[in-house]
Design a protein around this motif. Structure first.
Motif, PDB file in Angstrom:
ATOM      1  N   GLU A  70     -38.624 -41.243 -41.598  1.00 39.92           N
ATOM      2  CA  GLU A  70     -39.688 -41.444 -42.749  1.00 39.92           C
ATOM      3  C   GLU A  70     -39.108 -41.306 -43.950  1.00 39.92           C
ATOM      4  O   GLU A  70     -37.807 -40.696 -44.392  1.00 39.92           O
ATOM      5  N   LYS A  71     -39.553 -42.097 -45.032  1.00 44.01           N
ATOM      6  CA  LYS A  71     -38.955 -41.972 -46.333  1.00 44.01           C
ATOM      7  C   LYS A  71     -39.161 -40.381 -46.828  1.00 44.01           C
ATOM      8  O   LYS A  71     -40.305 -40.135 -46.948  1.00 44.01           O
ATOM      9  N   SER A  83     -36.130 -41.351 -52.064  1.00 39.61           N
ATOM     10  CA  SER A  83     -35.989 -42.611 -50.969  1.00 39.61           C
ATOM     11  C   SER A  83     -35.061 -42.787 -50.134  1.00 39.61           C
ATOM     12  O   SER A  83     -34.390 -43.741 -49.951  1.00 39.61           O
ATOM     13  N   VAL A  84     -34.810 -41.801 -49.424  1.00 41.87           N
ATOM     14  CA  VAL A  84     -33.659 -41.759 -48.430  1.00 41.87           C
ATOM     15  C   VAL A  84     -34.528 -41.582 -46.991  1.00 41.87           C
ATOM     16  O   VAL A  84     -35.898 -40.965 -47.043  1.00 41.87           O
ATOM     17  N   ILE A  96     -31.527 -34.781 -40.273  1.00 43.58           N
ATOM     18  CA  ILE A  96     -31.078 -36.057 -39.921  1.00 43.58           C
ATOM     19  C   ILE A  96     -31.060 -37.341 -40.849  1.00 43.58           C
ATOM     20  O   ILE A  96     -32.513 -37.590 -41.306  1.00 43.58           O
ATOM     21  N   LEU A  97     -30.340 -37.995 -41.175  1.00 43.57           N
ATOM     22  CA  LEU A  97     -30.402 -39.223 -42.296  1.00 43.57           C
ATOM     23  C   LEU A  97     -29.951 -40.512 -41.532  1.00 43.57           C
ATOM     24  O   LEU A  97     -29.050 -40.784 -40.886  1.00 43.57           O
ATOM     25  N   ALA A  98     -30.753 -41.467 -41.953  1.00 41.07           N
ATOM     26  CA  ALA A  98     -30.377 -42.751 -41.358  1.00 41.07           C
ATOM     27  C   ALA A  98     -29.665 -43.714 -42.662  1.00 41.07           C
ATOM     28  O   ALA A  98     -30.757 -44.323 -43.482  1.00 41.07           O
ATOM     29  N   LEU A 120     -40.570 -34.031 -46.630  1.00 38.79           N
ATOM     30  CA  LEU A 120     -40.844 -35.050 -45.658  1.00 38.79           C
ATOM     31  C   LEU A 120     -42.357 -34.952 -45.623  1.00 38.79           C
ATOM     32  O   LEU A 120     -42.927 -33.743 -45.434  1.00 38.79           O
ATOM     33  N   ASN A 121     -43.062 -36.060 -45.700  1.00 40.60           N
ATOM     34  CA  ASN A 121     -44.696 -36.188 -45.332  1.00 40.60           C
ATOM     35  C   ASN A 121     -45.241 -35.262 -46.384  1.00 40.60           C
ATOM     36  O   ASN A 121     -46.474 -34.583 -46.071  1.00 40.60           O
TER      37      ASN A 121
END
Length: 246
Positions: A70-71, A83-84, A96-98, A120-121
């Protein structure tokens, strides 16, 4: 250089509960990230993440909220990144980062010692081991910020426990969530899971605490986070009255 200046300016206006609430500040940061390439920054510093658990049901995963990226936003090495794409592993207490975005390709876990907080959220998490002292050298890790001001703060620590199951000779896992509450008060963290804990923290208000636990016991079972948030507000009111009458 510009990034450092922006961080320096905004840190001056941040409070312990301000993360995610200053819309203009976040807009500035997001705009900056769009105009620059953060790949060379300290954010992209971690180890490869490999999820070793295969779940039988998608809903019984080990992550917070969803097993999808999720962003979100993160403060890493005292720098803010908006915005990661993130997801929070509640079983291992890893963020965890994508780098490639929502596809989740080439994920890696951020170094926990570098992460100050993340969102997050619309939920803010704080690395309490990094920000503040924890009694008895206890490591707590990431906690959800529930409520707080300059008197005390309420946090929830969530984690997941795994159960191994076998289906047609194949091994799968199911995860269930657990949680407990902490209060940061007088420069330390204390467990705040029951009436005894709260009376120990605020003995001068023991009658108020006991009455609240009795009157709102149903909510304690159905929505403990809201219960303890309401109790925090009540204690805060009492502390303000004490200060006013002193």
């Amino acid at each position: 250089m510009l990034r450092t200046v922006l961080v320096g300016i905004c840190i001056l206006f941040q409070t312990s509960q301000a993360f995610g609430q200053h819309i203009d500040q976040n807009a500035i940061y997001d705009w900056y990230d769009e105009k620059t390439n953060p790949a060379s920054s300290t954010l992209y510093n971690g180890v490869q993440y490999i999820n070793e658990f295969v779940v039988f049901k998608d809903t019984l995963h080990q992550f917070y909220n969803t097993n999808k990226f999720e962003k979100g936003r993160v403060v890493c090495d005292n720098k803010y990144f908006g915005s990661v794409f993130l997801k929070y592993d509640l079983y291992n207490d890893d963020l965890i980062l994508a780098p490639s975005g929502s596809s989740g390709s080439f994920p890696f876990k951020l170094l926990k010692s570098n992460v100050g907080s993340f969102e997050l959220n619309e939920t803010r998490f704080v690395n309490v081991d990094k920000l503040k002292k924890v009694g008895d050298n206890q490591k707590v890790g990431f906690c959800e910020f529930i409520w707080g001001n300059n008197k005390f703060e309420l946090y929830k620590k969530s984690w997941k426990v795994k159960k191994e199951i076998t289906v047609k000779n194949r091994r799968f896992y199911e995860f269930s969530e657990k949680g407990r509450f902490y209060v940061y008060f007088k420069e330390n963290f204390y467990p705040a899971d029951d009436k005894t804990d709260w009376v120990s923290l605020f003995p001068e208000h023991k009658e108020t605490i006991r009455a609240f636990f009795k009157d709102a016991r149903k909510q304690l079972k159905t929505n403990p986070a809201k219960f303890y948030e309401r109790l925090s507000n009540l204690i805060n009111t009492k502390l303000i009255e004490e200060q006013t009458n002193a």
